[in-house]
Design an enzyme around this catalytic site. Structure first.
Site, PDB file in Angstrom:
ATOM      1  CG  LEU B 319      -1.956  -1.201   1.118  1.00 19.57           C
ATOM      2  CD1 LEU B 319      -2.347  -1.746   2.473  1.00 19.57           C
ATOM      3  CD2 LEU B 319      -3.192  -0.743   0.333  1.00 19.57           C
ATOM      4  CG  ASP B 320       3.347   1.557  -3.563  1.00 21.80           C
ATOM      5  OD1 ASP B 320       4.014   0.758  -2.885  1.00 21.80           O
ATOM      6  OD2 ASP B 320       3.160   1.417  -4.782  1.00 21.80           O
ATOM      7  N   GLY B 322       0.536   4.796   2.095  1.00 23.91           N
ATOM      8  CA  GLY B 322       0.540   4.697   3.550  1.00 23.91           C
ATOM      9  C   GLY B 322       1.759   3.993   4.102  1.00 23.91           C
ATOM     10  CG  ASN B 406       9.941  -2.255  -8.379  1.00 24.72           C
ATOM     11  OD1 ASN B 406       9.612  -1.904  -7.238  1.00 24.72           O
ATOM     12  ND2 ASN B 406       9.238  -3.102  -9.087  1.00 24.72           N
ATOM     13  CE1 TYR B 407       4.856  -0.718 -12.524  1.00 27.97           C
ATOM     14  CE2 TYR B 407       5.605  -2.447 -11.048  1.00 27.97           C
ATOM     15  CZ  TYR B 407       4.949  -2.051 -12.198  1.00 27.97           C
ATOM     16  OH  TYR B 407       4.385  -2.994 -13.011  1.00 27.97           O
ATOM     17  CG  ASP B 408      10.149   5.271 -12.326  1.00 28.49           C
ATOM     18  OD1 ASP B 408      10.604   4.154 -12.021  1.00 28.49           O
ATOM     19  OD2 ASP B 408      10.837   6.302 -12.330  1.00 28.49           O
ATOM     20  CG  HIS B 462       2.431  -6.597 -10.443  1.00 30.64           C
ATOM     21  ND1 HIS B 462       3.345  -7.124 -11.347  1.00 30.64           N
ATOM     22  CD2 HIS B 462       2.296  -5.298 -10.782  1.00 30.64           C
ATOM     23  CE1 HIS B 462       3.753  -6.180 -12.170  1.00 30.64           C
ATOM     24  NE2 HIS B 462       3.118  -5.063 -11.854  1.00 30.64           N
ATOM     25  CB  ILE B 613     -21.105  12.991  -1.455  1.00 28.02           C
ATOM     26  CG1 ILE B 613     -21.382  13.662  -2.812  1.00 28.02           C
ATOM     27  CG2 ILE B 613     -22.385  12.706  -0.690  1.00 28.02           C
ATOM     28  CD1 ILE B 613     -22.244  12.829  -3.763  1.00 28.02           C
TER      29      ILE B 613
END
Lengths: 669, 669
Positions: B319-320, B322, B406-408, B462, B613
Site C-alpha cells: 500500500l504504497d 501509507g 522499482n516502479y515509476d 501483480h 459527498i
C-alpha cells in the site's frame, strides 16, 4: 541474307522495352495503391461506353489476393509482378446494381454482373444533393413551410437512409427531412420536425409525403459556432504555442509508403472506409530485420442507432461507411488546427456520380506527435550517484476527419516506437436534435428520447459503434487468438498465509464462436499470437489488444437494426482471412436485411487456430447528450491499443536516444 | 496636558500594525498551503523539545475544517481568518506512535496522543536505508553471499513491508531482501532470491534470518538502461522537435494558487499522497462567475498485490502511499524530458527521520499541453460557401512522478477549457522480478507466478489499484450521486417497427451501499449532481465520471491483503464528507489488519443524498508481464475523466479562439 554485323538493335530495343515494362509498371504503383485519377477516369470511360445512364456508387482497387502480395513481398519483386491491376466498381443503371471488374493494365472489362440480392450500394453525394432539393419544389412541402410561417429560401433538406424493417424492397428510397437556416450556419440545431418526404433515388422523385405535426423550430440564437459570429471571446489568456521541427520531419512518404523510426507501412485512401493501413512492419534491431505486424487495418463499418421511436426517427440507425462512404465524407484538413504545424498532408480521390474523379485535398495528415509524454523512465535513488533516465515519447500519427452530415469523426492511427499501434476515435460536430414544444424539463410528460439541451431542442440518445478490421499477421500470417484468463485461485489447504491469488490460464480459440467476446472487467486479456514462433526464452510471439471505450449492445439481438449492425454484439470477433469479408455489415447496406454480416459469416464457425486470421474490434460510445454538446460538441475520445506482447525479446525502445534539444537562436516571434 | 495637535501618531501606528497583521498573515499563506520549511522546522523544534529519541513519520497540514474554509472563501476574507494554522505530526518514540497537533501560530503543542491501535506509520527513508544496510554486516548473510560466490560489496538490500496475515504484532518489522549490482544500475533485474532477513525497525536489528534456497542470480548483460551504456542507438532517424511559447505560458502561479484559462485551483504537496488539488473552480462566462467543481482531489492510496505464494513473496501486497509515502518517493522532474520544454516547476518539502525538512526540487511541473488534438470542429459542406471551424485543444497539466523503489508512477492532472478534469496514471520503471533456475519456458514444471522475461528471470504477476479521493462540490457542496442506467426497453405491442430501444433511468444513491459500483459495460453512467440547482432548461447540474482502465478485484474479499486494500472491491464508492476519512486504506497501514478502510467506513451505510459527498474512484491495472517490460517497462497509461454534464447551459468552449499562430522570424537552430 544480310551478313551478321553485331547485335540486332531492334531485338535489343524490344527486350529493353520489355524489361522496362516488367520492372516499372505504370506510374511505379504499389499493388495496394489506391486508384489514381487517371485510373478512375479509365474506369469511367470503359463503363460509360458499355452502359447508358449509369451512376457510380463505388470504385476502388480490387486488391490482389493476399498470398500473391505476400509472395511478392517475400521475393522482393517489382510492383508489376501484378500484371493485372484490377478495379472494382459498383454502378447503377436501369434500376439495377452492377458489379464490374476492370483490368486496368489491359483496359478491359473482366466481368460485369448484375447484383440481384438485397440492399443497395452506397449513396453518392450528387444524388443526395438532388434528393435534398426535391421538397423545395414540391407544392405540399411548400404549403407546409408556409403554414409554419417559415421562409422557403431558408430551408435546407438532407437525406436519411431508412434502414430495413421487414419490407419487401423494390426501390432505392430515402427519407428527406429539413432544417431551417435563417441566421445560422448551424441548421442542425433547427430541425423542422414532423415533416418527412420519401424519395425514390433512381427516379429522383418524391413518392410519399407526410406533414404529421407542427413542432416549433428551435431559435437560431446562440447556435452559430463560427469565430466571426461570436460577440465576445474568452481565451485572451491562452498565449500562442507551436510545435517546431527545425530539421523537418523524421518520416518519409514515398508514394503511399510511409517510413518512420522503426515502422514502415502503406497508407491508402478508399472512398468507402477512408484510411487503409497495409503491410505494417516493425524493424527488430536484435534480429536486424523488419517483422510483420498488420497486413491490413481499417474502419470496416460504423453503426449509429438513434433511440427515438417517433415516425421520423425510429429508422435512423445509420451504417455510415456502407451507406454514405466514410471516405467520401472525409474533409480537407485545415493546416495548424486540424493537425499541428509540423504535419504533412496527402490527397485522396474518389468517384462522383457520373464517374468523374473528385479530389479531397489534405484528406490525411501525417505528423510526429510530442505531447510531453514519457516513453519510459526511472530515477534510481538507492545507488550512489543519481541515475535518472527519461525518454520522451514521440509517435507518428495518421489522421483523417470524416464529417458524416452533422457528426465529425476524427480518426487517428498512431504508431509508437515501442511497437504499439494505438487508434483513437474522437467525436465532435453537431448532435442530431429534435424539435420539441418543451422549453423546460419540468414540462416533459412523455419519454423525450433524449435530453433537453436548449429550448425546443431535444438531443436524441444514440450509440456509436465502429468496427475495426484488423488483419494482423504477427510475425507471419498463421496466427491464433489467445484468451488469457486472469483466474482467481482459492487456497483452502493452509499451504500459504494467503487465501487466494490470480494466475493466467490461456485458452486458444479454436473456432469463430470461441472468439466472440464481450470485454469489460479486465479479467481476460486478448492476445493474437504466432504459435509457430517463440522468443528465445520460449514465449509465444504476440500482440495484445488493450481495449478502450467499451460499450456493450443495448438493443435486442433480434431487432432489425441490431441484426444489420450485429458486429456490435461483441467487442471482439475473429474470422479466418477471406478476401470477400471486408465490411462488417456487408457490401450492400442501404435497406439491406443484414444477411451479409460478420455475425452471419461467423455462424459457419470456421477454424481459426493457427490460420491467417482477422481480428475485428468493436469500439463503442453510448451518448446520452448533455447541454455542453449544444450547439457543437466538445470532442469525446476513445480508442484501443495493439501492444507487443512477447513479440520482442526485450524492450524495443531501450536504446532509443532522447531527441536532441532544439536550441533556437536569433528568434523573434 | 499636551494641547491637541492633530492625529495621535502612535495610535495610528498601532492600528496600522494591527491592520497589517489582520490582512497579511505570516508569509501570506493560503489556509491549504503545505507546511513551509520553517514551519516544518518549527514542528521539529517543538517535538524534539518534548520528546527524546523521536523519529518522524509524517508531518503535514492539519487542514482547517471544510465549513470554515468554505465560509472563508465565500466571504472573501484574508487568509489569516484562520488564526490557528495547525500541523499534524506522526512520530515514534519509545516504541510508541504519537499523534501530535501543533498550533503554528502560537507555537504550542495542542495535543499529543499515543496511538495504541493496530498498524504502524509510514516508513521514513532513513530507517529504510539503515535497515537495508544491516545484512551487509550480519555474519550469516555474509556467509550466504560467500556460499553463492558473490561479492558482498556489490550487494544492495531493500526494505519490504510485510502486510498482515493474522499475527499479533508487537514490533515494527520489515523484510529485507537483496540484489546484486555488479556491472549494472538495474539491480532490480538481479534479485538474490531465497534469502530473507526480518528487521525490527525500532530496534534497528535483524530479528530473523533465513537462507532458504539457492537460486541463480540473473545476469547483468542487457539490463542496464542508461544511455551511456548502450553500444548502439537506433533512433538516428528521429529528428529534434520542440514546443515553444514565445510569449511565455498562459498560466500564473501565485504561491500555490494556479490560474489558467477558465480554471483556478490550489496545488499543494503532501509527503503522503503527493499532489493535492483544492478549490478547483471554473469560470462561467454566461454567469460571470467562478463555479465550484472540486474541493479536494488526490491519490488517496495505492494497492499493489503480487501473486507469488513463495515464502519471500506472498506478503508483497504493498500500500504504497501509507507505507512508503507517495510524496516522499516523488523524484525531481527532469526539464525537457520528464516535462516538455515549456514547463514550469515547483518544489516540495517533507520531513525526514529526525524532523529536518528535505526539499524535492521540481517535484511538480505545470505546463500547457498541445498534442495536435482538436477541442471541437465541424466542416459544413452543404451550405454554399465552405464553413470549417476547428479549435485546437490546449490543456493544462500538473505532473508528478513518484518512484516507489522499482516502479515509476507518472501522475497527470489535466484541466481542459471544456471543463473536464482528466487524470492519467502512467506506469514505467522496473518489474519486480524473481530469480529462477529456468532459462526457457519449456523447462517450467510448476506454477511460475509470472512470465519468464529473460533467462533466470520471472516477471511476477501483480495488480495496481489507485484510489482517487475526489471531494467534488459541483456548484456547491450538497451533491448527490446519480446512477444513470442505460436501460433496454423491449417493445412487444407492435407500436413501432422497432423491437427495442434504450432509455435512461436515473437512480439517486441514497446511502453508501447504493454507491458501491463495479463498472465495465458502459451501461451505467456515474454522475455527481447538485440537486439544488438546475440549468435554465431544468436539467440537474452535474459532472460525469468517464471511467478508464477498469480492473476488477481478483482476490477473495476475505483474504487478508484484500481486506487491507478493499477499496479495490469497487470502481466507485461515495461517502459523506468526513475530515478524518482521507486515506482509503486507513491512517496506519504498515502491518495493519484493515480495520480503518473505505470498506469499513461505508458499512455504516450513511446517507449520501444531497449531502457534501466524496467520490472515490478506483483505477486499476492487472499486469501479467511481457518480455517488452524487460529490462525497463515502456509506459502503460490509464485514467479517467470528470466531464461537465449539464453543468453549463451550453458548450463552454464555443467562444474560445484559435490561439494565434507562431511565426518565427530570423530563426536558426
Amino acid at each position: 541474307m544480310r551478313p551478321f554485323r553485331g547485335p540486332n538493335f531492334s531485338l535489343i530495343l524490344f527486350f529493353l522495352i520489355l524489361h522496362i515494362f516488367l520492372l516499372l509498371p505504370a506510374n511505379g504503383v504499389h499493388p495496394l495503391d489506391p486508384l489514381t485519377p487517371s485510373e478512375l477516369n479509365q474506369v469511367r470511360t470503359l463503363i460509360t461506353k458499355s452502359h447508358q445512364d449509369v451512376t457510380f456508387h463505388y470504385v476502388g482497387l480490387d486488391e490482389p489476393d493476399k498470398p500473391k502480395v505476400l509472395s511478392w513481398l517475400s521475393r522482393n519483386q517489382p510492383p508489376n509482378f501484378f500484371h493485372h491491376r484490377i478495379a472494382f466498381a459498383i454502378v447503377r443503371t436501369n434500376s439495377q446494381t452492377h458489379e464490374i471488374k476492370i483490368d486496368l493494365s489491359s483496359n478491359l472489362i473482366l466481368s460485369d454482373k448484375v447484383y440481384d440480392g438485397d440492399g443497395y450500394p452506397m449513396l453518392n453525394n450528387e444524388e443526395q444533393t438532388a434528393a435534398g432539393e426535391l421538397p423545395l419544389k414540391y407544392p405540399p412541402f411548400i404549403a407546409s413551410i408556409k403554414k409554419r410561417g417559415l421562409n422557403l429560401s431558408e430551408v435546407l433538406c438532407e437525406v436519411f437512409t431508412i434502414g430495413w424493417y421487414g419490407e419487401k424492397n423494390t426501390k432505392r428510397a430515402v427519407a428527406v427531412m429539413c432544417y431551417y437556416v435563417d441566421g445560422t450556419v448551424n441548421f442542425y440545431m433547427r430541425p423542422i420536425d414532423g415533416i418527412m418526404a420519401t424519395v425514390d433515388l433512381d427516379k429522383m422523385k418524391i413518392i410519399q409525403y407526410r406533414d404529421r405535426l407542427m413542432i416549433p423550430v428551435p431559435k437560431a440564437d446562440d447556435t452559430d459556432y463560427r469565430e466571426s459570429k461570436q460577440d465576445t471571446h474568452f481565451d485572451t489568456r491562452i498565449k500562442s504555442m507551436t510545435i517546431s521541427q527545425p530539421n523537418g520531419p523524421s518520416f518519409t512518404i514515398d508514394g503511399n509508403n510511409v517510413r518512420w523510426a522503426n515502422w514502415k507501412f502503406h497508407l491508402a485512401f478508399d472512398m468507402r472506409v477512408g484510411p487503409i493501413i497495409s503491410l505494417a512492419s516493425i524493424y527488430d534491431h536484435d534480429m536486424h530485420k523488419y517483422r510483420k505486424v498488420m497486413y491490413r487495418g481499417y474502419i470496416s463499418e460504423l453503426f449509429v442507432p438513434y433511440q427515438d421511436l417517433s415516425e421520423e426517427w425510429y429508422f435512423r440507425t445509420f451504417l455510415d461507411a456502407g451507406e454514405f462512404g466514410f471516405g467520401i465524407c472525409a474533409v480537407p484538413l485545415q493546416p495548424s488546427t486540424d493537425c499541428p504545424p509540423n504535419a504533412v498532408f496527402m490527397d485522396g480521390y474518389y468517384t462522383t456520380r457520373d464517374g468523374t474523379p473528385a479530389k479531397t485535398s489534405n484528406v490525411f495528415c501525417v505528423f510526429e506527435r510530442y505531447a510531453g509524454d514519457i516513453m519510459w523512465r526511472h530515477s534510481e535513488t538507492i545507488l550512489p550517484g543519481d541515475t535518472v533516465e527519461v525518454r520522451p515519447d514521440v509517435t507518428l500519427v495518421i489522421r483523417m476527419v470524416s464529417t458524416v452530415a452533422n457528426y465529425d469523426y476524427i480518426i487517428d492511427w498512431e504508431f509508437k516506437q515501442s511497437g504499439s499501434i494505438k487508434v483513437t476515435t474522437s467525436l465532435s460536430g453537431m448532435l442530431a436534435v429534435k424539435g420539441s414544444a418543451y422549453t423546460h424539463k419540468d414540462q416533459i410528460q412523455e419519454e423525450p428520447y433524449g435530453t433537453i439541451v436548449a429550448e425546443n431542442t431535444i438531443g436524441t440518445r444514440h450509440s456509436h459503434f465502429l468496427s475495426f478490421h484488423l488483419d494482423l499477421d504477427i510475425d507471419g500470417d498463421a496466427n491464433s487468438l489467445v484468451k488469457a484468463h486472469l483466474q482467481t485461485v482459492r487456497l483452502t489447504n493452509g499451504s500459504s498465509p494467503r487465501k487466494s491469488y490470480w494466475k493466467v490460464v490461456e485458452e486458444v480459440a479454436k473456432t469463430e464462436s470461441d472468439a466472440k467476446i464481450r470485454l469489460g472487467t479486465g479479467a481476460t486479456e486478448i492476445i493474437v499470437v504466432n504459435p509457430n514462433k517463440k522468443t528465445k526464452v520460449g514465449n509465444n510471439i504476440g500482440y495484445r489488444l488493450i481495449p478502450g471505450s467499451l460499450a456493450g449492445p443495448l438493443l435486442w439481438e433480434d431487432d432489425h437494426e441490431q441484426i444489420r449492425g450485429a458486429f456490435s454484439n461483441y467487442n471482439v470477433w475473429v474470422t479466418p482471412y477471406n478476401k470477400s469479408e471486408k465490411w462488417a455489415a456487408g457490401v450492400y447496406i442501404d435497406q439491406a436485411p443484414g444477411d451479409d454480416t460478420l455475425a452471419k459469416w461467423t455462424l459457419r464457425n470456421r477454424d481459426i487456430e493457427n490460420k491467417d486470421i482477422v481480428l475485428w474490434y468493436t469500439l463503442g460510445f453510448h451518448h446520452a447528450p448533455q447541454q455542453e454538446d449544444y450547439p457543437i460538441m466538445p470532442t469525446l475520445s476513445g480508442g484501443f491499443e495493439l501492444r507487443p506482447a512477447n513479440f520482442f525479446d526485450r524492450n524495443p525502445v531501450l536504446k532509443v536516444k532522447t531527441p536532441k534539444p532544439v536550441k533556437w537562436v536569433n528568434c523573434s516571434a
